[in-house]
Design a protein around this motif. Structure first.
Motif, mmCIF file in Angstrom:
data_model
loop_
_atom_site.group_PDB
_atom_site.id
_atom_site.type_symbol
_atom_site.label_atom_id
_atom_site.label_comp_id
_atom_site.label_asym_id
_atom_site.label_seq_id
_atom_site.Cartn_x
_atom_site.Cartn_y
_atom_site.Cartn_z
ATOM 1 N N LEU A 1 0.827 -1.206 0.000
ATOM 2 C CA LEU A 1 0.000 0.000 0.000
ATOM 3 C C LEU A 1 0.865 1.263 0.000
ATOM 4 N N ALA A 2 1.992 1.231 0.712
ATOM 5 C CA ALA A 2 2.897 2.391 0.727
ATOM 6 C C ALA A 2 3.488 2.652 -0.653
ATOM 7 N N ILE A 3 3.824 1.580 -1.369
ATOM 8 C CA ILE A 3 4.369 1.739 -2.724
ATOM 9 C C ILE A 3 3.301 2.298 -3.657
ATOM 10 N N ALA A 4 2.082 1.776 -3.561
ATOM 11 C CA ALA A 4 0.985 2.289 -4.376
ATOM 12 C C ALA A 4 0.744 3.761 -4.088
ATOM 13 N N GLY A 5 0.779 4.146 -2.812
ATOM 14 C CA GLY A 5 0.584 5.544 -2.458
ATOM 15 C C GLY A 5 1.659 6.437 -3.040
ATOM 16 N N ALA A 6 2.897 5.945 -3.057
ATOM 17 C CA ALA A 6 3.994 6.736 -3.629
ATOM 18 C C ALA A 6 3.813 6.931 -5.127
ATOM 19 N N PHE A 7 3.194 5.957 -5.796
ATOM 20 C CA PHE A 7 2.895 6.099 -7.225
ATOM 21 C C PHE A 7 1.614 6.895 -7.461
ATOM 22 N N GLY A 8 0.877 7.208 -6.403
ATOM 23 C CA GLY A 8 -0.351 7.969 -6.535
ATOM 24 C C GLY A 8 -1.527 7.169 -7.056
ATOM 25 N N VAL A 9 -1.531 5.853 -6.807
ATOM 26 C CA VAL A 9 -2.639 5.013 -7.267
ATOM 27 C C VAL A 9 -3.329 4.372 -6.058
ATOM 28 N N THR A 10 -4.605 4.075 -6.234
ATOM 29 C CA THR A 10 -5.410 3.458 -5.183
ATOM 30 C C THR A 10 -5.584 1.978 -5.474
ATOM 31 N N VAL A 11 -5.319 1.169 -4.486
ATOM 32 C CA VAL A 11 -5.475 -0.280 -4.644
ATOM 33 C C VAL A 11 -6.272 -0.823 -3.465
ATOM 34 N N ARG A 12 -6.817 -2.011 -3.630
ATOM 35 C CA ARG A 12 -7.609 -2.645 -2.600
ATOM 36 C C ARG A 12 -6.712 -3.146 -1.463
ATOM 37 N N THR A 13 -7.194 -3.053 -0.235
ATOM 38 C CA THR A 13 -6.445 -3.583 0.899
ATOM 39 C C THR A 13 -6.651 -5.090 1.004
ATOM 40 N N ILE A 14 -5.822 -5.738 1.798
ATOM 41 C CA ILE A 14 -5.949 -7.181 1.965
ATOM 42 C C ILE A 14 -7.287 -7.543 2.595
ATOM 43 N N ARG A 15 -7.791 -6.712 3.493
ATOM 44 C CA ARG A 15 -9.081 -7.017 4.125
ATOM 45 C C ARG A 15 -10.213 -6.878 3.109
#
Length: 356
Positions: free
Chosen positions: A235-249
């Motif tokens: 999630l931290a890597i996705a945030g650094a790229f500025g994209v939203t991804v689903r969490t594991i939960r």
């Protein structure tokens, strides 16, 4: 629609069964032909569990035949077979013929884009963040489907094909698809590598001894904490790229229709429902042989690109390499073909938007 599926494993057969239920005409292609031999001889394909169907999919004798007879081509093979499949179909694809990658791994969409660019050909490449179904092949003609996912993330190369791709996938498989912000989001949306890392690493002796063991049952609080920590890195890597991804939960909730809780709690609920499945019974498992080089390694490299080290991913990759006596960082054949070691963040972002 005529949909040719490259592959004949559990994901491919589950997709074929769902396509048939939706009124479409699936075809399967196995590179060796062994996985489809009984089906080619006339035996029906039986799906049980989350999908109940008995179908007779067409069988292709070659990649050329699979592509020639298809309105849509769908890749449903392990990551280590993706380059082989792309090389096999690229000479035969037609202008505008959609290709679905289920699920996308290791920037394979960009590799296919480069092959097609060499032919001066443009076609929508549709990358899914996960597979349509979970389950296992019970035999050459039977697939046990554990779950039919309610949400699947997708993106396209080029990005401007996204709306048409969403409509196409919905026509084929129903209302279950969610558009994400491009290929980078999808590259960081497949949770199998991180989840399988924790599950395999902490149950490695069970796999090596060929024991029968419940997978969800053994996602204990300790294993669940590691899975959540791995998720935080992604999630931290996705945030650094500025994209939203689903969490594991969210992934567990949508994949298995579970109430949201800790990962250990959600797996305990899944086990309690009798749908927790069984873990691998051999070291020769895709949980490692596919997910380590084609899932963990790309996440590690993406983390380096944006200054968000995936420390746990890298440690897991190192430990698995030591346990297997091989270097999984050298077993990915897609990233070297893309010269990924010299790719910059800006260059990768441009390719993810438009392809080659």
């Amino acid at each position: 629609m005529r949909v040719s599926i490259l592959g004949a494993g559990a994901a491919a057969c589950g997709a074929a069964a769902q396509l048939s239920i939706m009124g479409h005409d699936p075809m399967l292609w196995s590179p060796s032909g062994r996985s489809t031999e009984a089906l080619a001889a006339g035996a029906p394909l039986l799906a049980t569990g989350a999908i109940e169907a008995s179908i007779r999919p067409r069988i292709a004798a070659s990649a050329e035949e699979a592509v020639a007879s298809a309105d849509v081509v769908m890749l449903a093979m392990p990551g280590y077979a993706h380059k082989l499949a792309f090389d096999a179909i690229a000479p035969h694809l037609r202008e505008g013929q959609p290709v679905i990658i289920s699920s996308h791994a290791s920037f394979g969409a960009l590799y296919l884009s480069r092959l097609l660019a060499a032919r001066k050909l443009r076609t929508p490449i549709i990358a899914w963040g996960t597979t349509l179904t979970t389950g296992r092949k019970a035999s050459a003609t039977e697939v046990a489907v554990n779950s039919l996912r309610s949400k699947i993330d997708l993106a396209t190369v080029p990005e401007n094909a996204a709306d048409e791709a969403l409509a196409l996938c919905t026509t084929l498989f129903g209302e279950r698809f969610v558009l994400r912000e491009g290929l980078l989001a999808i590259a960081l949306s497949n949770l199998n590598p991180q989840n399988h890392l924790a599950i395999a690493l902490f149950n490695l002796t069970r796999m090596e001894r060929g024991e029968s063991w419940g997978q969800a049952e053994n996602v204990t609080p300790a294993v669940g904490r590691v899975m959540e920590a791995l998720d935080a890195e992604r999630l931290a890597i996705a945030g650094a790229f500025g994209v939203t991804v689903r969490t594991i939960r969210e992934h567990y909730a949508f994949s298995y229709q579970l109430p949201v809780g800790s990962i250990a709690e959600m797996n305990a609920e899944l086990h309690g429902r009798g749908k927790g499945g069984f873990g691998p019974t051999t070291l020769e498992s895709r949980y490692v042989l596919e997910d380590a080089p084609y899932g963990l390694l790309p996440t590690v490299l993406l983390g380096r690109l944006v200054g968000r080290p995936a420390t746990l991913h890298e440690a897991g990759l190192t430990l698995l390499s030591a346990a297997y006596g091989r270097d999984f960082t050298r077993e990915n054949d897609l990233l070297p073909a893309l010269s990924f070691d010299t790719t910059t963040r800006e260059g990768l972002e441009a390719l993810a938007r438009n392809g080659f």
